[in-house]
Design a protein around this motif. Structure first.
Motif, PDB file in Angstrom:
ATOM      1  N   ASN A 323       0.826  -1.223   0.000  1.00 17.71           N
ATOM      2  CA  ASN A 323       0.000   0.000   0.000  1.00 17.71           C
ATOM      3  C   ASN A 323       0.851   1.260   0.000  1.00 17.71           C
ATOM      4  OD1 ASN A 323       0.987   0.036   2.592  1.00 17.71           O
ATOM      5  ND2 ASN A 323      -0.992   0.254   3.600  1.00 17.71           N
ATOM      6  N   GLY A 324       2.125   1.119  -0.430  1.00 16.84           N
ATOM      7  CA  GLY A 324       3.014   2.268  -0.469  1.00 16.84           C
ATOM      8  C   GLY A 324       3.435   2.755   0.901  1.00 16.84           C
ATOM      9  N   TRP A 325       3.375   1.900   1.913  1.00 13.37           N
ATOM     10  CA  TRP A 325       3.717   2.232   3.292  1.00 13.37           C
ATOM     11  C   TRP A 325       2.873   3.396   3.819  1.00 13.37           C
ATOM     12  CZ3 TRP A 325       6.649  -1.136   5.910  1.00 13.37           C
ATOM     13  CH2 TRP A 325       7.466  -1.980   5.174  1.00 13.37           C
ATOM     14  N   SER A 326       1.648   3.496   3.367  1.00 14.07           N
ATOM     15  CA  SER A 326       0.760   4.555   3.836  1.00 14.07           C
ATOM     16  C   SER A 326       0.316   4.251   5.272  1.00 14.07           C
ATOM     17  CB  SER A 326      -0.465   4.684   2.930  1.00 14.07           C
ATOM     18  OG  SER A 326      -1.235   3.497   2.950  1.00 14.07           O
ATOM     19  N   LEU A 327       0.076   5.309   6.033  1.00 17.35           N
ATOM     20  CA  LEU A 327      -0.305   5.182   7.438  1.00 17.35           C
ATOM     21  C   LEU A 327      -1.689   5.768   7.667  1.00 17.35           C
ATOM     22  CD1 LEU A 327       3.100   6.216   9.054  1.00 17.35           C
ATOM     23  CD2 LEU A 327       2.182   3.915   8.789  1.00 17.35           C
ATOM     24  N   PRO A 328      -2.451   5.247   8.618  1.00 17.29           N
ATOM     25  CA  PRO A 328      -2.027   4.265   9.618  1.00 17.29           C
ATOM     26  C   PRO A 328      -2.018   2.815   9.127  1.00 17.29           C
ATOM     27  CG  PRO A 328      -4.297   4.863  10.010  1.00 17.29           C
ATOM     28  CD  PRO A 328      -3.813   5.747   8.880  1.00 17.29           C
ATOM     29  N   GLY A 329      -2.554   2.529   7.942  1.00 17.85           N
ATOM     30  CA  GLY A 329      -2.568   1.171   7.433  1.00 17.85           C
ATOM     31  C   GLY A 329      -3.900   0.474   7.625  1.00 17.85           C
ATOM     32  N   THR A 330      -3.886  -0.829   7.450  1.00 10.69           N
ATOM     33  CA  THR A 330      -5.101  -1.642   7.554  1.00 10.69           C
ATOM     34  C   THR A 330      -5.257  -2.173   8.976  1.00 10.69           C
ATOM     35  OG1 THR A 330      -4.870  -2.330   5.246  1.00 10.69           O
ATOM     36  CG2 THR A 330      -6.319  -3.644   6.650  1.00 10.69           C
ATOM     37  N   PRO A 331      -6.365  -1.881   9.665  1.00  7.70           N
ATOM     38  CA  PRO A 331      -6.526  -2.381  11.038  1.00  7.70           C
ATOM     39  C   PRO A 331      -6.715  -3.889  11.059  1.00  7.70           C
ATOM     40  CG  PRO A 331      -8.537  -1.301  10.294  1.00  7.70           C
ATOM     41  CD  PRO A 331      -7.502  -1.059   9.222  1.00  7.70           C
ATOM     42  N   LEU A 332      -6.143  -4.534  12.061  1.00  5.93           N
ATOM     43  CA  LEU A 332      -6.315  -5.964  12.263  1.00  5.93           C
ATOM     44  C   LEU A 332      -7.505  -6.207  13.192  1.00  5.93           C
ATOM     45  CD1 LEU A 332      -3.362  -5.742  11.189  1.00  5.93           C
ATOM     46  CD2 LEU A 332      -2.839  -7.772  12.546  1.00  5.93           C
ATOM     47  N   THR A 333      -8.054  -7.393  13.134  1.00  9.26           N
ATOM     48  CA  THR A 333      -9.211  -7.781  13.952  1.00  9.26           C
ATOM     49  C   THR A 333      -8.784  -8.827  14.972  1.00  9.26           C
ATOM     50  OG1 THR A 333     -10.705  -7.359  12.099  1.00  9.26           O
ATOM     51  CG2 THR A 333     -11.549  -8.692  13.913  1.00  9.26           C
ATOM     52  N   GLN A 334      -9.226  -8.659  16.214  1.00 15.56           N
ATOM     53  CA  GLN A 334      -8.864  -9.610  17.259  1.00 15.56           C
ATOM     54  C   GLN A 334      -9.734 -10.858  17.173  1.00 15.56           C
ATOM     55  OE1 GLN A 334      -9.226  -8.178  21.297  1.00 15.56           O
ATOM     56  NE2 GLN A 334      -7.477  -9.389  21.970  1.00 15.56           N
ATOM     57  N   THR A 335      -9.103 -12.019  17.350  1.00 13.74           N
ATOM     58  CA  THR A 335      -9.799 -13.301  17.295  1.00 13.74           C
ATOM     59  C   THR A 335     -10.049 -13.821  18.704  1.00 13.74           C
ATOM     60  OG1 THR A 335      -7.734 -14.565  17.189  1.00 13.74           O
ATOM     61  CG2 THR A 335      -8.655 -13.793  15.093  1.00 13.74           C
ATOM     62  N   THR A 352       6.868  -6.941   1.665  1.00 12.01           N
ATOM     63  CA  THR A 352       7.382  -6.625   2.999  1.00 12.01           C
ATOM     64  C   THR A 352       6.331  -5.815   3.756  1.00 12.01           C
ATOM     65  OG1 THR A 352       8.497  -4.651   2.162  1.00 12.01           O
ATOM     66  CG2 THR A 352       9.787  -6.679   2.277  1.00 12.01           C
ATOM     67  N   TYR A 353       6.307  -5.974   5.066  1.00 12.72           N
ATOM     68  CA  TYR A 353       5.270  -5.329   5.863  1.00 12.72           C
ATOM     69  C   TYR A 353       5.797  -5.074   7.268  1.00 12.72           C
ATOM     70  CZ  TYR A 353       4.591  -9.890   8.061  1.00 12.72           C
ATOM     71  OH  TYR A 353       4.785 -11.069   8.745  1.00 12.72           O
ATOM     72  N   ARG A 354       5.067  -4.238   8.001  1.00 12.85           N
ATOM     73  CA  ARG A 354       5.323  -4.005   9.417  1.00 12.85           C
ATOM     74  C   ARG A 354       3.988  -3.791  10.124  1.00 12.85           C
ATOM     75  NH1 ARG A 354      10.024   0.357  10.362  1.00 12.85           N
ATOM     76  NH2 ARG A 354       9.722  -0.334  12.515  1.00 12.85           N
ATOM     77  N   ILE A 355       3.998  -3.952  11.441  1.00 19.20           N
ATOM     78  CA  ILE A 355       2.805  -3.781  12.259  1.00 19.20           C
ATOM     79  C   ILE A 355       2.994  -2.535  13.123  1.00 19.20           C
ATOM     80  CG2 ILE A 355       1.273  -4.801  13.964  1.00 19.20           C
ATOM     81  CD1 ILE A 355       1.303  -6.308  11.339  1.00 19.20           C
TER      82      ILE A 355
END
Length: 389
Positions: A323-335, A352-355
């Motif tokens: 996503n071009g290192w755009s912020l804040p990014g895609t939110p994750l969902t808790q399981t 490549t990715y970061r959290i």
């Protein structure tokens, strides 16, 4: 601490215990109390600070209460410190939030000092990286005098603060305030105005550099003059190294200069400190945590799934070259098992990715689990690697 599933959990309880210890060369300035204390003479110091809190998060509201105390095992005349505070927030829209905070403090160090405050607030977030907060309200402090009387000092306070992530590695914060009050015994007016600026830079994920500067003018009446004004200036620099999430090594210096109206003289002061902070966390209640998944990323139909363990405040977000290192990014969902996950629609390739964790106004990078496939980046950090066949 509550043994229920992450998706259904709205109430969160916390219990903290902090230990502060060290040696002070200038015992008149108490680093435990962080205030002037001319009754302190022992160079060695130690303090235990227990704290408990309870927070309820809902879709638009957030309520939190907390209480803490402080114990001094090395002090002959044991001081007393007890503080409680509460905070409420209601989100009107993604950009606007109203809230209020209040609480009280009971302090016994030589003389007694009891205080309380009530401060409504309004916060505006024009972008995901910038917040502007306005606060105003009333504070009161009751101080015991040498004549065994209690002086009630009541004042109004208005403050505005701005916080912004200028870049992914630079955060700036500014604050300005105004206050005006009156004492009950001498019916003396007092108040002040001031402004401060703080900036933090992360050259890498393990190093941070923080600088701050502040200017303040304190106004009060005396018996000989109608109005006196003290002018204060402060500055500081702090360098911290975070080799692990639970370890921080820091060095800090602070300097101040003051022009005092009562003596018509200038004075300066410098403080230097270095230390080590250790942090450990344990989750109480519920069943034992399941073993970690041995993959942080794997291919699914038409894309990839990212799943990482995280147990802390805020919401993890995923960003990367997809996503071009755009912020804040895609939110994750808790399981239900406590991990966080998201699925991306991606063509074949290596990514490549970061959290990054978003916790209100705060942003911080999250270390990937040890079993994740990683590669070093150009800034000395580590990115996750995900392959879609």
């Amino acid at each position: 601490m509550l043994p229920i599933s992450g998706q259904a959990q709205q109430w969160t309880g916390t219990a903290d215990l902090a230990l502060t210890g060290g040696y002070q060369t200038n015992s008149y300035l108490d680093p435990v109390l962080r205030s002037w204390n001319d009754r302190s003479s022992a160079p060695a110091l130690a303090a235990l600070t227990p704290q408990v809190g309870l927070t309820r998060d809902a879709r638009r509201t957030r309520l939190s209460v907390a209480a803490r105390s402080r114990l001094y095992p090395r002090r002959a005349g044991t001081p007393q410190f007890l503080q409680g505070h509460a905070q409420a927030q209601y989100r009107l829209s993604p950009a606007w939030t109203v809230g209020a905070s209040g609480g009280g403090t009971r302090l016994r160090v030589g003389r007694s000092r009891d205080s309380w405050w009530a401060l409504p607030s309004l916060r505006w977030a024009p972008t995901s990286n910038t917040t502007l907060t306005a606060r105003g309200g009333v504070t009161q402090q009751r101080v015991a005098t040498d004549l065994e009387r209690r002086d009630r000092q009541t004042s109004g306070l208005a403050a505005i603060s701005l916080a912004s992530w200028l870049t992914d590695r630079v955060r700036a914060e500014g604050r300005a305030y105004w206050s005006s009050g009156r004492t009950s015994l001498g019916e003396t007016n007092f108040g002040g105005t001031g402004a401060s600026l703080r900036g933090t830079y992360w050259p890498t994920r393990r190093w941070s550099v923080e600088a701050n500067v502040a200017l303040e003018q304190v106004r009060y009446e005396t018996a000989t003059t109608n109005t006196a004004r003290d002018r204060l200036g402060r500055g500081g620099l702090k360098v911290a190294w975070h080799p692990r999430a639970s370890v921080t090594v820091f060095a800090r210096t602070r300097a101040s200069a003051a022009r005092l109206a009562r003596t018509d003289a200038s004075t300066t002061d410098v403080h230097v400190a270095a230390g080590l902070r250790l942090h450990t966390r344990r989750v109480l209640g519920g069943t034992a945590a399941p073993p970690p998944r041995r993959r942080a990323c794997w291919a699914v139909d038409d894309g990839a799934r990212i799943q990482i363990p995280y147990n802390g405040p805020g919401t993890p977000h995923l960003t990367g070259d997809f996503n071009g290192w755009s912020l804040p990014g895609t939110p994750l969902t808790q399981t239900d098992d406590g991990t966080w996950t998201t699925t991306l629609s991606l063509p074949s390739g290596t990514y490549t990715y970061r959290i990054r964790v978003v916790d209100g106004d705060e942003r911080r990078w999250l270390d990937l689990p040890s079993y994740a496939e990683t590669a070093d980046d150009a800034f000395g950090g580590t990115n996750g690697v995900c392959t879609v066949p």
